[in-house]
Design a protein around this motif. Structure first.
Motif, PDB file in Angstrom:
ATOM      1  N   CYS A   1     -31.907 -62.228-102.872  1.00 36.09           N
ATOM      2  CA  CYS A   1     -32.842 -63.344-102.807  1.00 36.09           C
ATOM      3  C   CYS A   1     -32.098 -64.654-102.520  1.00 36.09           C
ATOM      4  CB  CYS A   1     -33.616 -63.438-104.123  1.00 36.09           C
ATOM      5  SG  CYS A   1     -34.862 -64.749-104.171  1.00 36.09           S
TER       6      CYS A   1
ATOM      7  N   ASP B   1     -39.268 -66.213 -96.283  1.00 37.71           N
ATOM      8  CA  ASP B   1     -40.155 -65.061 -96.398  1.00 37.71           C
ATOM      9  C   ASP B   1     -39.391 -63.845 -96.914  1.00 37.71           C
ATOM     10  OD1 ASP B   1     -38.652 -65.035 -94.078  1.00 37.71           O
ATOM     11  OD2 ASP B   1     -40.200 -64.056 -92.866  1.00 37.71           O
TER      12      ASP B   1
ATOM     13  N   ALA C   1     -38.845 -64.423-100.686  1.00 32.30           N
ATOM     14  CA  ALA C   1     -40.067 -64.140-101.444  1.00 32.30           C
ATOM     15  C   ALA C   1     -40.363 -62.644-101.480  1.00 32.30           C
ATOM     16  CB  ALA C   1     -41.243 -64.894-100.838  1.00 32.30           C
ATOM     17  N   ALA C   2     -39.939 -61.912-100.450  1.00 27.18           N
ATOM     18  CA  ALA C   2     -40.168 -60.464-100.395  1.00 27.18           C
ATOM     19  C   ALA C   2     -39.323 -59.705-101.416  1.00 27.18           C
ATOM     20  CB  ALA C   2     -39.879 -59.943 -98.996  1.00 27.18           C
ATOM     21  N   CYS C   3     -38.389 -60.378-102.067  1.00 24.35           N
ATOM     22  CA  CYS C   3     -37.584 -59.746-103.116  1.00 24.35           C
ATOM     23  C   CYS C   3     -38.362 -59.591-104.420  1.00 24.35           C
ATOM     24  CB  CYS C   3     -36.320 -60.557-103.370  1.00 24.35           C
ATOM     25  SG  CYS C   3     -35.148 -60.552-101.994  1.00 24.35           S
ATOM     26  N   PHE C   4     -39.581 -60.140-104.462  1.00 25.51           N
ATOM     27  CA  PHE C   4     -40.404 -60.083-105.667  1.00 25.51           C
ATOM     28  C   PHE C   4     -41.464 -58.992-105.538  1.00 25.51           C
ATOM     29  CE2 PHE C   4     -38.390 -64.127-105.789  1.00 25.51           C
ATOM     30  CZ  PHE C   4     -38.231 -64.439-107.128  1.00 25.51           C
TER      31      PHE C   4
ATOM     32  N   ASP D   1     -45.067 -56.851-106.197  1.00 25.71           N
ATOM     33  CA  ASP D   1     -46.459 -57.261-105.951  1.00 25.71           C
ATOM     34  C   ASP D   1     -47.035 -58.032-107.137  1.00 25.71           C
ATOM     35  OD1 ASP D   1     -46.463 -56.087-103.448  1.00 25.71           O
ATOM     36  OD2 ASP D   1     -47.218 -54.171-104.189  1.00 25.71           O
TER      37      ASP D   1
ATOM     38  N   LYS E   1     -47.535 -65.437-106.875  1.00 20.11           N
ATOM     39  CA  LYS E   1     -47.857 -64.999-105.516  1.00 20.11           C
ATOM     40  C   LYS E   1     -46.663 -65.262-104.612  1.00 20.11           C
ATOM     41  CE  LYS E   1     -52.850 -65.907-105.822  1.00 20.11           C
ATOM     42  NZ  LYS E   1     -53.981 -66.668-105.238  1.00 20.11           N
ATOM     43  N   ARG E   2     -46.403 -64.322-103.682  1.00 17.49           N
ATOM     44  CA  ARG E   2     -45.264 -64.481-102.792  1.00 17.49           C
ATOM     45  C   ARG E   2     -45.402 -65.728-101.917  1.00 17.49           C
ATOM     46  NH1 ARG E   2     -45.564 -58.486-101.627  1.00 17.49           N
ATOM     47  NH2 ARG E   2     -44.014 -57.493-102.980  1.00 17.49           N
ATOM     48  N   SER E   3     -46.624 -66.044-101.508  1.00 16.07           N
ATOM     49  CA  SER E   3     -46.828 -67.237-100.681  1.00 16.07           C
ATOM     50  C   SER E   3     -46.449 -68.499-101.452  1.00 16.07           C
ATOM     51  CB  SER E   3     -48.282 -67.318-100.206  1.00 16.07           C
ATOM     52  OG  SER E   3     -49.180 -67.344-101.314  1.00 16.07           O
TER      53      SER E   3
ATOM     54  N   MET F   1     -44.291 -68.540-103.933  1.00 12.34           N
ATOM     55  CA  MET F   1     -42.843 -68.459-104.111  1.00 12.34           C
ATOM     56  C   MET F   1     -42.130 -68.979-102.875  1.00 12.34           C
ATOM     57  SD  MET F   1     -40.960 -67.195-106.701  1.00 12.34           S
ATOM     58  CE  MET F   1     -39.942 -68.666-106.634  1.00 12.34           C
ATOM     59  N   GLU F   2     -42.641 -68.623-101.708  1.00 14.39           N
ATOM     60  CA  GLU F   2     -42.050 -69.083-100.453  1.00 14.39           C
ATOM     61  C   GLU F   2     -42.145 -70.605-100.335  1.00 14.39           C
ATOM     62  OE1 GLU F   2     -42.536 -68.283 -95.634  1.00 14.39           O
ATOM     63  OE2 GLU F   2     -43.480 -66.921 -97.083  1.00 14.39           O
TER      64      GLU F   2
END
Length: 351
Positions: free
Chosen positions: A69, A79, A82-85, A87, A102-104, A106-107
């Motif tokens: 991350c 992106d 954030a994808a390291c988190f 669902d 939410k990943r969005s 987090m990004e």
């Protein structure tokens, strides 16, 4: 003294701390942040020239999910970071209000942080603890500019739990050093006020102490970390000091005490001053550990309680390193969440 009386004492101490911090916070934050962020030139960060982590490129398969991350963040691939988190994740930053799940979001948080730093700034991981049993990860880090110099007031610790099925981050907790640091005069004044409060109100009854000793840790691994915190909770400072080598280095970043203490005598003085501030009703609760025997590091997530009740805004993370020859602690870095929190959008103002 009954439990309600001790809770009143703790509440008074917390109120005193918050008022003192808040009184100096607004003016100090504006002047300090203006000088710090102004001197480093706030603007949208450029992508660093190299994929850097720990100041040298590493193969992705060698990294923990937390380091992956950081690596993505350093490359401004928000992106990917954030994808390291997972669902269903929860992330808390001790300087800001609310949680991120939410990943969005987090990004966006990663993007805001990057914009509030100099162009090309990177996260350098000083220590990492990866527990092979639980999968937990603890890190200690700082931020550097692209010329290799440190960005002021940007050290901290993180603690992560990992979802076993996906291998992604399930929970994350970040704590950073404070921009506005308490002065020695403030610390001395708080110690004096706390001592006067405790003398006038009395101490927690022995029955209450016995009850709290049963819940001083939510985990059981028999580690030296637990021995240290257990001794502190009993106010047995000599046993606590026995957990450290003679030439230890202990650093703290909290709302009351900030500094580096070199050697056992300096650490003893620091621990005694802590006891003078906090009544015996207060205990440090170990929420989770990341013990990495291969690297000799341990990451810790903890919070402060009084009579089994969590005290607001007194959570933190720590990183410890062990002496290989003795198995004792040789360094420690404690970071507490900010007592005065900002909305996440405050980073937009700084950027």
């Amino acid at each position: 003294m009954d439990l309600s009386g001790s809770m009143v004492l703790v509440q008074q101490l917390v109120i005193l701390l918050c008022i003192s911090c808040f009184t100096s916070f607004s003016d100090a934050f504006i002047s300090r942040s203006s000088s710090v962020f102004g001197s480093i030139g706030i603007q949208a960060s450029a992508v660093p020239s190299a994929n850097v982590l720990n100041a040298s490129p590493l193969a992705t398969e060698e990294l923990s999910i937390a380091e992956r991350c950081y690596d993505a963040w350093n490359r401004r691939k928000m992106d990917d970071a954030a994808a390291c988190f997972a669902d269903d994740f929860t992330y808390d930053d001790g300087q800001y209000l609310g949680s991120i799940n939410k990943r969005s979001e987090m990004e966006r948080s990663f993007q805001r942080w990057a914009k509030a730093l100099p162009p090309g700034a990177i996260v350098v991981v000083d220590h990492v603890a990866k527990c092979p049993t639980s999968g937990n990860i603890g890190t200690q880090w700082h931020v550097e500019k692209d010329d290799g110099s440190d960005v002021p007031f940007t050290r901290g610790c993180d603690f992560y739990t990992v979802e076993k099925k996906s291998g992604l981050i399930k929970t994350g907790f970040k704590v950073s050093e404070m921009i506005v640091k308490p002065s020695k005069q403030f610390s001395d004044a708080l110690v004096s006020s706390a001592s006067n409060l405790m003398q006038s109100t009395g101490r927690l009854s022995s029955a209450g102490n016995q009850k709290l000793e049963l819940v001083e840790s939510t985990i059981e691994s028999g580690s030296i970390i637990e021995s240290y915190f257990g001794a502190w909770n009993r106010r047995d400072m000599e046993s606590a000091l026995d957990c450290f080598v003679d030439d230890c280095i202990y650093e703290t970043e909290d709302p009351v005490f900030v500094g580096a203490f070199h050697g056992k005598e300096a650490l003893r003085e620091h621990l005694v001053r802590n006891v003078e501030v906090l009544p015996s009703a207060c205990k440090i609760i170990l929420d989770d550990l990341a013990i990495d025997t291969d690297s000799g590091t341990s990451g810790v997530k903890w919070h402060l309680e009084a009579n089994g009740v969590s005290i607001p805004n007194l959570r933190g993370c720590s990183m410890y390193t062990m002496d290989e020859a003795t198995g004792l602690l040789k360094s420690a870095f404690d970071v507490t969440e900010s007592p005065v929190k900002l909305p996440g959008v405050a980073l937009d103002v700084l950027a």
